[in-house]
Every structure is written in C-alpha cells, then in structure tokens.
Design an enzyme around this catalytic site. Structure first.
Site, PDB file in Angstrom:
ATOM      1  N   CYS A 125       8.042 -26.757  16.440  1.00  0.00           N
ATOM      2  CA  CYS A 125       9.412 -26.404  16.032  1.00  0.00           C
ATOM      3  C   CYS A 125       9.907 -27.410  15.011  1.00  0.00           C
ATOM      4  O   CYS A 125       9.541 -27.321  13.848  1.00  0.00           O
ATOM      5  CB  CYS A 125      10.341 -26.301  17.241  1.00  0.00           C
ATOM      6  SG  CYS A 125      10.097 -27.581  18.505  1.00  0.00           S
ATOM      7  N   SER A 126      10.728 -28.381  15.418  1.00  0.00           N
ATOM      8  CA  SER A 126      11.252 -29.331  14.435  1.00  0.00           C
ATOM      9  C   SER A 126      11.568 -30.676  15.075  1.00  0.00           C
ATOM     10  O   SER A 126      12.525 -31.332  14.692  1.00  0.00           O
ATOM     11  CB  SER A 126      12.496 -28.756  13.761  1.00  0.00           C
ATOM     12  OG  SER A 126      13.471 -28.456  14.746  1.00  0.00           O
ATOM     13  N   CYS A 127      10.788 -31.106  16.074  1.00  0.00           N
ATOM     14  CA  CYS A 127      11.041 -32.381  16.751  1.00  0.00           C
ATOM     15  C   CYS A 127      11.008 -33.518  15.729  1.00  0.00           C
ATOM     16  O   CYS A 127      10.123 -33.568  14.873  1.00  0.00           O
ATOM     17  CB  CYS A 127      10.012 -32.616  17.861  1.00  0.00           C
ATOM     18  SG  CYS A 127      10.110 -31.348  19.137  1.00  0.00           S
ATOM     19  N   CYS A 179       6.178 -31.317  13.012  1.00  0.00           N
ATOM     20  CA  CYS A 179       6.265 -30.753  14.366  1.00  0.00           C
ATOM     21  C   CYS A 179       5.709 -29.350  14.259  1.00  0.00           C
ATOM     22  O   CYS A 179       6.350 -28.461  13.695  1.00  0.00           O
ATOM     23  CB  CYS A 179       7.695 -30.721  14.896  1.00  0.00           C
ATOM     24  SG  CYS A 179       7.812 -29.791  16.437  1.00  0.00           S
TER      25      CYS A 179
HETATM   26 FE    FE Z   1       9.832 -29.544  17.688  1.00  0.00          FE
END
Ligand code: FE
Length: 207
Positions: A113-115, A110
């Site tokens: 961010c951190s999906c 991602c």
């Molecule tokens: Fe994300």
C-alpha cells in the site's frame, strides 16, 4: 513524476478541491471542528516531517558512531536527538534506517500500500502509492531509479526495502562531496525527502 506514472496533470489540484469540498461538508454537518484539518496540517508542517529525517541524516554524516547506532537500533538513536515529540507515534512504530554507501544504493517502497515513516519523512508523495511504482520498483529498480534521474553503476548493488506495518524504512543517503566543514544545520538543509526514499541523491552544494 506525473509523466512517469501516467497521472493526469491536474490530479493533485483536483484531489485538493475534493478534499476542500468534503471538509466543508463535514464542518457543515458538525462532524469536524472548523480547525481540525488545520491542526492536522500544522502537525505535518511542524512536528512530523522530512525536517526530522534531515536532522537525523546530518547527525549520521558528522558522527560515524551515531550512524552505527542509527543503523543498529534506529528508534533508540532517534530518541537521542532533541526532535519534536511523537517520533514513535502514528506510522512511526518500528522505523529502521539503511545507509547508502559506495557499494549499496537503497530504495524504499511499500508493495502492499503506502507504509511510510511519517515522523521522519512526513506524508508520502502521490506517486509512492502508485501501483506501477510499487510493482516496478521491486521488479526493475535500476530502470525505475534511472527514470528518477539516479543511474546506479552496475558495480553497485541495489537493495529494495519493502515497508509495512511491521517495519518502516528510510535511507541515510551518502554525504555529498565538498561538504567538509559545513555545520550540521547546513548539512541538514541539503537532505531532501526523495534522498531519504532512495529515489534521489543528495546534490553537492554549489562551490
Ligand atoms: Fe503500506
């Protein structure tokens, strides 16, 4: 992974200590119930986690028609299996599977961010959120994969999939050799979260 991305070695332990202190304070102030955190943790131990992804991958390995449906319409194929409830809940919207093959190796990331597809993979590891991993993963995926121990031959394409709030990707890794005749359950036990992120291959079982 800490040595690759330059985290202090005690980063996980110091985060855990901060979380415990915060939890104690929130309970003391009456904002959190004493079992709230345990309830959330239990959810990620029993309902949403890489054990679901592993079952999906194992089914795809033994049933080529299922694999085809999984790639074509991932949520519908996931719904065919008797998995814990909540497969379309938080962070599970619009999940999509991509399959590794003799020609393609897939990596999920991602960049923003951190999906991450929580229902099938659980919570992302620390390094998945690291800005260096997120930047280098798209710029030089082969080099990053090598650092993870996965050397992708030049003859094979590397595809990087950027997860977001719109689509959360996961990888169907290649079925390892010497697994003919193994049960679906035994196959699922071989599948690691890292292999479903594309930063590892599934190792063949010991003969
Ligand atoms: Fe994300």
């Amino acid at each position: 992974m800490s040595e690759i991305f330059g985290f202090p070695a005690d980063r996980e332990a110091s985060s855990a200590a901060k979380v415990r202190a915060l939890e104690a304070l929130l309970i003391e102030k009456g904002i959190l119930g004493s079992d709230s955190v345990d309830t959330v943790l239990r959810h990620f131990e029993t309902v949403a986690g890489p054990f679901n992804g592993a079952r999906i991958v194992a089914r795809a390995w033994i049933d080529p028609a299922y694999k085809e449906r999984l790639i074509k319409d991932t949520p519908a194929a996931i719904a065919e299996l008797d998995l814990p409830v909540g497969m379309t809940g938080a962070e599970g919207e619009h999940m999509a599977a991509v399959a590794n093959s003799a020609d393609v190796h897939n990596l999920i990331i991602c960049t923003l961010c951190s999906c991450y597809p929580w229902p099938v993979l659980g919570l992302p590891p620390y390094w998945y959120k690291d800005p260096v991993f997120r930047a280098r993963g798209v710029r030089e995926p082969r080099a990053v994969l090598r650092e993870f121990g996965v050397t992708v031959p030049e003859s094979k394409a590397v595809k990087v999939w950027d997860s977001s709030a719109q689509i959360r990707w996961f990888v169907v890794p290649e079925r390892p050799a010497n697994t003919e005749g193994m049960s679906e359950e035994a196959l699922a036990a071989l599948v690691t979260p890292e292999s479903m992120m594309g930063v590892a291959l599934v190792a063949a079982p010991h003969a």
